[in-house]
Design a protein around this motif. Structure first.
Motif, short mmCIF file in Angstrom:
data_model
loop_
_atom_site.label_atom_id
_atom_site.label_comp_id
_atom_site.label_asym_id
_atom_site.label_seq_id
_atom_site.Cartn_x
_atom_site.Cartn_y
_atom_site.Cartn_z
N ALA A 52 0.83 -1.21 0.00
CA ALA A 52 0.00 0.00 0.00
C ALA A 52 0.86 1.25 0.00
CB ALA A 52 -0.94 0.00 1.20
N GLU A 53 1.93 1.24 0.77
CA GLU A 53 2.81 2.41 0.83
C GLU A 53 3.45 2.69 -0.53
OE1 GLU A 53 6.70 4.02 3.35
OE2 GLU A 53 6.23 1.88 3.31
N ARG A 54 3.91 1.65 -1.19
CA ARG A 54 4.57 1.85 -2.48
C ARG A 54 3.58 2.22 -3.59
NH1 ARG A 54 7.45 -0.58 0.85
NH2 ARG A 54 9.72 -0.64 0.74
N LEU A 55 2.41 1.63 -3.55
CA LEU A 55 1.40 2.01 -4.54
C LEU A 55 0.95 3.45 -4.31
CD1 LEU A 55 -0.36 1.20 -6.93
CD2 LEU A 55 -2.06 0.35 -5.29
N THR A 72 -8.52 6.12 -13.55
CA THR A 72 -8.38 4.70 -13.85
C THR A 72 -7.08 4.42 -14.58
OG1 THR A 72 -10.78 4.39 -13.95
CG2 THR A 72 -9.43 2.73 -15.02
N GLU A 73 -6.73 5.28 -15.53
CA GLU A 73 -5.48 5.09 -16.26
C GLU A 73 -4.27 5.25 -15.35
OE1 GLU A 73 -5.53 7.73 -19.59
OE2 GLU A 73 -7.26 6.76 -20.53
N VAL A 74 -4.33 6.21 -14.43
CA VAL A 74 -3.23 6.40 -13.49
C VAL A 74 -3.08 5.17 -12.60
CG1 VAL A 74 -2.43 7.76 -11.51
CG2 VAL A 74 -3.39 8.92 -13.51
N LEU A 75 -4.18 4.63 -12.12
CA LEU A 75 -4.12 3.45 -11.26
C LEU A 75 -3.61 2.24 -12.04
CD1 LEU A 75 -4.60 2.04 -8.59
CD2 LEU A 75 -7.02 1.81 -9.20
N THR A 76 -4.08 2.07 -13.25
CA THR A 76 -3.60 0.96 -14.09
C THR A 76 -2.09 1.02 -14.25
OG1 THR A 76 -5.68 0.91 -15.31
CG2 THR A 76 -3.78 -0.13 -16.36
N SER A 77 -1.59 2.19 -14.58
CA SER A 77 -0.15 2.38 -14.79
C SER A 77 0.64 2.13 -13.51
CB SER A 77 0.11 3.79 -15.32
OG SER A 77 1.48 4.04 -15.44
N ALA A 78 0.12 2.61 -12.38
CA ALA A 78 0.84 2.44 -11.12
C ALA A 78 0.92 0.98 -10.71
CB ALA A 78 0.15 3.26 -10.03
N ILE A 79 -0.18 0.24 -10.87
CA ILE A 79 -0.16 -1.19 -10.54
C ILE A 79 0.82 -1.92 -11.45
CG2 ILE A 79 -1.51 -3.32 -10.51
CD1 ILE A 79 -3.97 -1.62 -9.78
N ALA A 80 0.80 -1.59 -12.73
CA ALA A 80 1.71 -2.25 -13.68
C ALA A 80 3.16 -1.97 -13.32
CB ALA A 80 1.40 -1.78 -15.10
N ALA A 81 3.47 -0.73 -12.99
CA ALA A 81 4.85 -0.37 -12.66
C ALA A 81 5.33 -1.11 -11.40
CB ALA A 81 4.97 1.13 -12.47
N LEU A 82 4.47 -1.16 -10.38
CA LEU A 82 4.85 -1.82 -9.14
C LEU A 82 5.00 -3.33 -9.35
CD1 LEU A 82 5.34 -0.80 -6.27
CD2 LEU A 82 2.97 -1.37 -5.73
N THR A 83 4.11 -3.89 -10.16
CA THR A 83 4.19 -5.33 -10.45
C THR A 83 5.49 -5.68 -11.15
OG1 THR A 83 1.78 -5.50 -10.61
CG2 THR A 83 3.07 -7.22 -11.70
N ALA A 84 5.86 -4.87 -12.14
CA ALA A 84 7.10 -5.14 -12.89
C ALA A 84 8.33 -4.91 -12.02
CB ALA A 84 7.15 -4.24 -14.12
N ALA A 169 -7.86 -2.25 -12.21
CA ALA A 169 -8.23 -0.83 -12.13
C ALA A 169 -9.48 -0.53 -12.95
CB ALA A 169 -7.06 0.04 -12.58
N ALA A 170 -9.67 -1.24 -14.04
CA ALA A 170 -10.84 -1.00 -14.90
C ALA A 170 -12.14 -1.36 -14.21
CB ALA A 170 -10.70 -1.80 -16.19
N HIS A 171 -12.06 -2.09 -13.10
CA HIS A 171 -13.27 -2.48 -12.36
C HIS A 171 -13.53 -1.56 -11.17
CE1 HIS A 171 -13.75 -6.27 -14.60
NE2 HIS A 171 -12.43 -6.24 -14.67
N SER A 172 -12.81 -0.46 -11.10
CA SER A 172 -13.06 0.53 -10.05
C SER A 172 -14.46 1.12 -10.19
CB SER A 172 -12.04 1.67 -10.14
OG SER A 172 -10.72 1.20 -10.03
N VAL A 173 -15.00 1.58 -9.09
CA VAL A 173 -16.27 2.32 -9.08
C VAL A 173 -15.92 3.80 -9.16
CG1 VAL A 173 -18.40 2.77 -7.82
CG2 VAL A 173 -17.32 0.51 -7.67
N ARG A 174 -16.53 4.52 -10.11
CA ARG A 174 -16.18 5.92 -10.37
C ARG A 174 -17.38 6.83 -10.16
NH1 ARG A 174 -11.96 6.76 -14.05
NH2 ARG A 174 -12.43 8.97 -13.65
N ARG A 175 -17.07 8.08 -9.83
CA ARG A 175 -18.10 9.10 -9.75
C ARG A 175 -17.47 10.46 -10.03
NH1 ARG A 175 -20.99 6.00 -8.53
NH2 ARG A 175 -22.10 6.03 -6.53
#
Length: 261
Positions: A52-55, A72-84, A169-175
């Motif tokens: 959580a801290e690194r994400l 959503t795009e920012v979250l997708t990119s952040a998860i991908a970067a941390l995973t790699a 990230a694409a399954h996030s709930v948005r408003r």
């Protein structure tokens, strides 16, 4: 800049002993993030707080560079970067909820992934932005074991959370709300929202009222008091006596940040 008030308390581990909080709060120039880490069942993996801290740090860096980018795009990119970067593997890695609020000149955006809700207040009433897929599975008895959780994590018949699958990230709930209509927004980890959803100590309007009158820590204290009166989880079954707590109040009526070190 709205007024931002923050309260945090560490909970206990599954063994009942105190340990550092796995909730993380980040305040940016035009955004607030609340992340609640969850530790993998794989003993070789780092804890949920580490993830959580690194994400949170990666999200903060990306939003600082592109403050108006699609959340959503920012979250997708952040998860991908941390995973790699850390070679994380789906279903075998620590994970985290994500709650984000971002304000621009014309609107206020909210994003929720997993069970850390965002609640908006304004001309539209009270709008609870929540992801209840985890809660529904628990109510149906479908998350009884670690194997159940792994099988249903980031699966179409399960729940979605930030882990080692950027597609979550694409399954996030948005408003999005018109900024002129927004009075205040709350972000909470589930150690706080449980006081509304399960303990029924107050509703979200009352959470905002108590936070404004006595500070958000008064809300956390009320939840802890209820839990101390039910130490063995007989009235409110739960995996541990006290979960980590984080509550942020973003009030669009003034401009002082409270509760930051």
């Amino acid at each position: 800049m709205p007024e931002i008030a923050i309260a945090e308390r560490a909970g206990v581990g599954a063994d009942g002993h105190p340990r550092p909080t796995e909730d993380h709060v980040v305040v940016l120039d035009n955004a607030v993030l609340v992340l609640d880490g969850a530790t993998s069942s794989e003993p070789s993996q780092p804890p949920g707080g580490w993830y959580a801290e690194r994400l949170a740090r990666r999200l903060a860096e990306d939003l600082h560079v592109a403050p108006e980018a699609d959340l959503t795009e920012v979250l997708t990119s952040a998860i991908a970067a941390l995973t790699a970067e850390h070679r994380l593997q789906p279903q075998r890695s620590p994970s985290s909820t994500v709650a984000a609020v971002r304000w621009l000149e014309d609107r206020v955006d909210a994003l929720v992934l997993a069970d850390s809700p965002v609640v908006g207040f304004g001309g539209f009433g009270v709008d609870v932005v929540s992801d209840d897929r985890l809660a529904r599975l628990r109510r149906r008895g479908m998350l009884q074991t670690g194997a159940d959780v792994r099988r249903r994590r980031n699966a179409h018949d399960g729940f979605w959370v930030a882990e080692a699958d950027p597609g979550a990230a694409a399954h996030s709930v948005r408003r999005s709300w018109p900024r002129a209509d927004v009075e205040a927004v709350l972000l909470a980890s589930d150690g706080v929202s449980i006081g509304v959803d399960q303990y029924e100590l107050f509703d979200w309007r009352e959470v905002l009222a108590v936070s404004r009158a006595d500070g958000p820590d008064a809300v956390l204290a009320a939840v802890r008091t209820a839990e101390k009166q039910d130490p063995d989880g007989e009235r409110w079954p739960r995996p541990k006596r006290h979960d980590d707590q984080a509550l942020v109040v973003v009030d669009f009526e003034s401009g002082v940040i409270q509760g930051l070190p």
